[in-house]
Design a protein around this motif. Structure first.
Motif, mmCIF file in Angstrom:
data_model
loop_
_atom_site.group_PDB
_atom_site.id
_atom_site.type_symbol
_atom_site.label_atom_id
_atom_site.label_comp_id
_atom_site.label_asym_id
_atom_site.label_seq_id
_atom_site.Cartn_x
_atom_site.Cartn_y
_atom_site.Cartn_z
ATOM 1 N N UNK A 171 -8.712 -5.493 2.275
ATOM 2 C CA UNK A 171 -8.468 -4.976 3.624
ATOM 3 C C UNK A 171 -8.241 -3.471 3.572
ATOM 4 N N UNK A 172 -7.402 -3.030 2.650
ATOM 5 C CA UNK A 172 -7.132 -1.597 2.524
ATOM 6 C C UNK A 172 -8.406 -0.815 2.226
ATOM 7 N N UNK A 173 -9.233 -1.351 1.338
ATOM 8 C CA UNK A 173 -10.456 -0.653 0.951
ATOM 9 C C UNK A 173 -11.427 -0.550 2.123
ATOM 10 N N UNK A 174 -11.585 -1.616 2.879
ATOM 11 C CA UNK A 174 -12.494 -1.603 4.029
ATOM 12 C C UNK A 174 -12.010 -0.615 5.092
ATOM 13 N N UNK A 175 -10.729 -0.614 5.382
ATOM 14 C CA UNK A 175 -10.182 0.318 6.376
ATOM 15 C C UNK A 175 -10.292 1.748 5.864
ATOM 16 N N UNK A 176 -10.046 1.948 4.586
ATOM 17 C CA UNK A 176 -10.162 3.277 3.986
ATOM 18 C C UNK A 176 -11.596 3.795 4.092
ATOM 19 N N UNK A 177 -12.582 2.946 3.784
ATOM 20 C CA UNK A 177 -13.982 3.350 3.898
ATOM 21 C C UNK A 177 -14.319 3.783 5.319
ATOM 22 N N UNK A 209 -4.851 0.556 10.496
ATOM 23 C CA UNK A 209 -5.299 1.937 10.338
ATOM 24 C C UNK A 209 -4.203 2.962 10.549
ATOM 25 N N UNK A 210 -3.485 2.925 11.683
ATOM 26 C CA UNK A 210 -2.419 3.920 11.891
ATOM 27 C C UNK A 210 -1.305 3.834 10.844
ATOM 28 N N UNK A 211 -0.990 2.633 10.400
ATOM 29 C CA UNK A 211 0.057 2.485 9.382
ATOM 30 C C UNK A 211 -0.374 3.090 8.053
ATOM 31 N N UNK A 212 -1.608 2.813 7.665
ATOM 32 C CA UNK A 212 -2.119 3.358 6.407
ATOM 33 C C UNK A 212 -2.224 4.877 6.500
ATOM 34 N N UNK A 213 -2.697 5.398 7.640
ATOM 35 C CA UNK A 213 -2.822 6.848 7.812
ATOM 36 C C UNK A 213 -1.459 7.535 7.734
ATOM 37 N N UNK A 214 -0.461 6.933 8.352
ATOM 38 C CA UNK A 214 0.887 7.509 8.320
ATOM 39 C C UNK A 214 1.401 7.579 6.881
ATOM 40 N N UNK A 215 1.157 6.530 6.122
ATOM 41 C CA UNK A 215 1.611 6.526 4.730
ATOM 42 C C UNK A 215 0.878 7.574 3.896
ATOM 43 N N UNK A 216 -0.418 7.740 4.142
ATOM 44 C CA UNK A 216 -1.174 8.743 3.401
ATOM 45 C C UNK A 216 -0.699 10.150 3.736
ATOM 46 N N UNK A 217 -0.372 10.403 4.982
ATOM 47 C CA UNK A 217 0.116 11.724 5.375
ATOM 48 C C UNK A 217 1.453 12.032 4.732
ATOM 49 N N UNK A 218 2.301 11.022 4.594
ATOM 50 C CA UNK A 218 3.605 11.253 3.954
ATOM 51 C C UNK A 218 3.438 11.579 2.476
ATOM 52 N N UNK A 219 2.414 10.993 1.829
ATOM 53 C CA UNK A 219 2.193 11.223 0.398
ATOM 54 C C UNK A 219 1.487 12.542 0.127
ATOM 55 N N UNK A 220 0.845 13.110 1.154
ATOM 56 C CA UNK A 220 0.081 14.341 0.971
ATOM 57 C C UNK A 220 1.009 15.494 0.609
#
Length: 74
Positions: free
Chosen positions: A16-22, A57-68
């Motif tokens: 699921x993560x990979x498909x949303x990431x793509x 999507x929004x949850x994954x994006x929020x987590x990626x922004x925090x790690x940036x």
């Protein structure tokens, strides 16, 4: 921050993560992501990817922004 919940999903969390990431990373359509996943041997419909993108999507994006890392002072 509490971990993402993938309960009641047909596919494992990594799929699921990979498909949303793509979809978000490469700005691919849901049907393009469906084809890429089919090439990897995973039979998933574009509708399933669309629902995952809307829900996670929004949850994954929020987590990626925090790690940036913050920008440098240059």
């Amino acid at each position: 921050m509490k971990p993402l919940s993938f309960k009641r999903h047909r596919f494992p969390a990594e799929v699921i993560r990979h498909a949303v990431w793509l979809h978000f990373r490469f700005n691919l359509s849901f049907r393009d992501v469906e084809e890429l996943m089919a090439q990897r041997g995973i039979d998933v419909s574009y509708e399933t990817i669309r629902r995952g993108a809307i829900k996670l999507g929004p949850l994954i994006a929020r987590r990626l922004k925090k790690r940036r890392l913050p920008p440098t002072g240059r």
